[in-house]
Design an enzyme around this catalytic site. Structure first.
Site: not given
Ligand code: PEP
Ligand code: MG
Length: 582
Positions: A198, A341, A443, A467, A514
């Site tokens: 992240h 989300r 995911e 994920d 996404c």
């Molecule tokens: C993902 O897992 O691809 C996603 C968009 O969510 P995050 O990156 O916030 O876990």
């Molecule tokens: Mg994710």
């Protein structure tokens, strides 16, 4: 004379930055433990006194320059200054240096631990919280001792502008990076962290060139040293010579030129040569990201990662504060759809340790009580967020997205919780969108494989590839040691993606991607050929992806991609992708 050298890491956020190193650290955790020779003890104490005096001066300078800042900031500086008068913090470490012959940093950390333990004993939450202030004051003194001036000192003292600073850190948490959003640093580089952590995602969202996984950058780079950061190749050149600098300045200008050319595409309709409409949405973390999303030509917000409202603070935002934030985003997007989300807390996006119950450190936090699992386990917290989102939905088209779903009963419980939030608002006669759409993130491989149960229960799907890859390949996305194995093109990942997209298409359920893959222009044609029609990504990537969409023929791509998906030899797959993009 300094010798130039190159460090190799992982390209986290592309682009080139040229600037001076500014070392930042959670210094308290990393001090060396040294024994001071008896004849040097007085000198060591003097060094300590000097550092305390410098930090005191720094604080009083900060107080002067923040005259018009909010009262809380002044109060905060006062508390820090007060601690520096406290004998527990300024005399005790001197005694430790003398008695145990520890170096000043180590002595200070030992005393800090004592003090923190004392603060933790307080029943009064306000007093308990003060342990964070003590920690911060101590960090300031340690940075001074280590010759790592604080950011305030860098700004005021050495006249370095933020835009020319490259932050060098061992590690940065998403909460650290979110705090940088108010600044304009040239770049940041870290020793640890994978390319889809992240922290890395935030670097990309800020469009700041960044390299991670450098292993020992912090140990090798000195404060103020000139650095070139090449975020695409994942390299950092320390103390480059004039010839290399010139070459990179040129490359930097070229990149800027290309970006300004792409700006012309902002108002172009996003469709392929054969007229297939492709929606390009933005991923955002905070309401302040909206102008950039609009600037990038986003048709909506495809992913608002609300958990970033929760990070870097000691408490949870209440319903009103959340409502204000969601409303700002919905109104800011002026009629364009916004997908909010629900919070994906846990794992690397942990809450401030004191803001919720933390009974013990988990061994596998990414597999633990994260995202929807945490929301369902904390119904009060979840209701607060659902009510806030519903209330904001009256200001424009709003959708609700649920992260990390694996089980049918999680969806059923979520829908029941949403009904409860709606009922409570109806009772209060508050207005909201009664028909708010509810989508689920795909995911977890189990979700992609058992897609039918999601399609039957939800209005739309959004694939989180970050994920999905992490869980399919069993690769910790935050761990630079296995970053080389994090492969978006692994045949298993492609199979799950294709299966999800085709199943959703057949069921007539809108599906988007996404995760980070959606913003990678190298993969745009592959996704178009799989049938994907909704992409959500960092605002900085939208025009690059649009450029690919405008030149693609979706009808021709479909059979070519079907052939690629039959390949399961990685080398052949890569070759075929290259041909697809040629
Ligand atoms: C993902 O897992 O691809 C996603 C968009 O969510 P995050 O990156 O916030 O876990
Ligand atoms: Mg994710």
């Amino acid at each position: 004379m300094a010798v130039s050298f190159t460090l190799h890491g992982l390209g986290v956020s592309e682009g080139i930055a040229i600037g001076n190193a500014s070392l930042i650290s959670h210094a308290t955790l990393e001090v060396s433990h040294l024994t001071v020779a008896p004849r040097m003890v007085d000198k060591e104490i003097e060094r300590f006194d000097q550092a305390v005096a410098t930090v005191k001066k720094e604080l009083s300078m900060m107080k002067e320059t923040t005259e018009h800042a909010p009262a809380e900031l002044a109060a905060f500086i006062d508390i820090h200054a007060m601690f520096l008068e406290d004998p527990e913090l300024v005399d005790k470490p001197r005694e430790i240096i003398r008695a145990r012959r520890c170096n000043a940093e180590w002595a200070l950390v030992q005393q800090l631990e004592q003090l923190v333990a004392q603060f933790e004993q307080f029943d009064d939450p306000y007093l308990r919280e003060r342990k964070f202030d003590v920690r911060q004051v101590v960090e300031r003194v340690i940075k001074e001792l280590l010759g790592h001036p604080s950011r305030a000192a860098l700004k005021g003292g050495k006249g370095l502008k933020e835009e020319t600073q490259v932050l060098v850190a061992h590690d940065l948490s998403p909460a650290d990076v979110i705090a940088f959003k108010e600044h304009r640093f040239a770049s940041f580089i870290t020793d640890v962290g994978g390319a889809t952590s992240h922290t890395a995602i935030l670097a990309r969202s800020m469009a700041i060139p960044s390299v991670g996984g450098l292993e020992n950058a912090r140990a090798l780079i000195r404060n103020g040293e000139m650095l070139i950061v090449d975020g695409l190749r994942g390299i950092v050149i320390v103390d480059p010579d004039e010839r290399v600098l010139e070459e990179y300045r040129l490359r930097k200008n070229q990149i800027e030129l290309e970006a300004s050319k792409l700006k012309r595409l902002k108002s172009a309709r996003s469709q392929t040569i054969d007229g297939v409409e492709v929606a390009l949405h933005a991923n955002i973390e905070l309401p302040v990201d909206i102008p950039e999303a609009l600037e990038g030509g986003a048709e909506g917000v495809g992913l608002f990662r609300t958990e970033f409202l929760f990070l870097d603070r000691g408490d949870m935002p209440d319903e009103q504060e959340q409502y204000e934030a969601y409303k700002k985003v919905v109104k800011g997007m002026a009629g364009r759809p916004v997908t909010i989300r629900t919070f994906d807390l846990g794992s690397d996006k942990d809450l401030h340790p004191d803001s919720m119950r933390h009974d013990r450190v988990r061994t596998n936090p990414a597999l633990g009580r994260r995202a929807i699992r945490l929301s369902l386990a904390e119904p009060q917290l979840f209701q607060t967020q659902l009510r806030a989102i519903l209330r904001a939905s009256k200001y424009g088209p709003t959708k609700l997205l649920i992260p990390m779903l694996a089980h049918a009963h999680e969806i059923d419980q979520t829908l029941a919780a949403l009904e409860q939030a709606k009922a409570s608002l109806r009772e209060e006669k508050a207005s909201f969108d009664e028909n708010i759409q509810v989508g689920g993130m795909i995911e977890i491989p189990a979700a992609a494989l058992a897609i039918g149960l999601f399609l039957r229960r939800l209005d739309f799907l959004s694939i989180g590839t970050n994920d999905l890859i992490q869980y399919t390949l069993a690769i910790d996305r935050s761990d630079e040691q296995v970053a080389g194995l994090f492969d978006p093109l692994h045949p298993a990942v492609l199979m799950l993606l294709a299966h999800t997209i085709t199943s959703a298409e057949k069921a007539g359920v809108p599906v988007s991607v996404c995760g980070e893959m959606a913003g990678n222009p190298v993969l745009t044609r592959l996704f178009l050929g799989m049938g994907l029609r909704i992409f959500s990504m960092h605002p900085s990537q939208i025009l690059k992806v649009k450029n690919r969409v405008l030149k693609a023929n979706a009808g021709e791509l479909a059979p070519a991609v079907r052939r690629i998906l039959r390949l399961d030899e990685p080398a052949k797959l890569r070759e075929a992708l290259e041909r697809l993009n040629a």
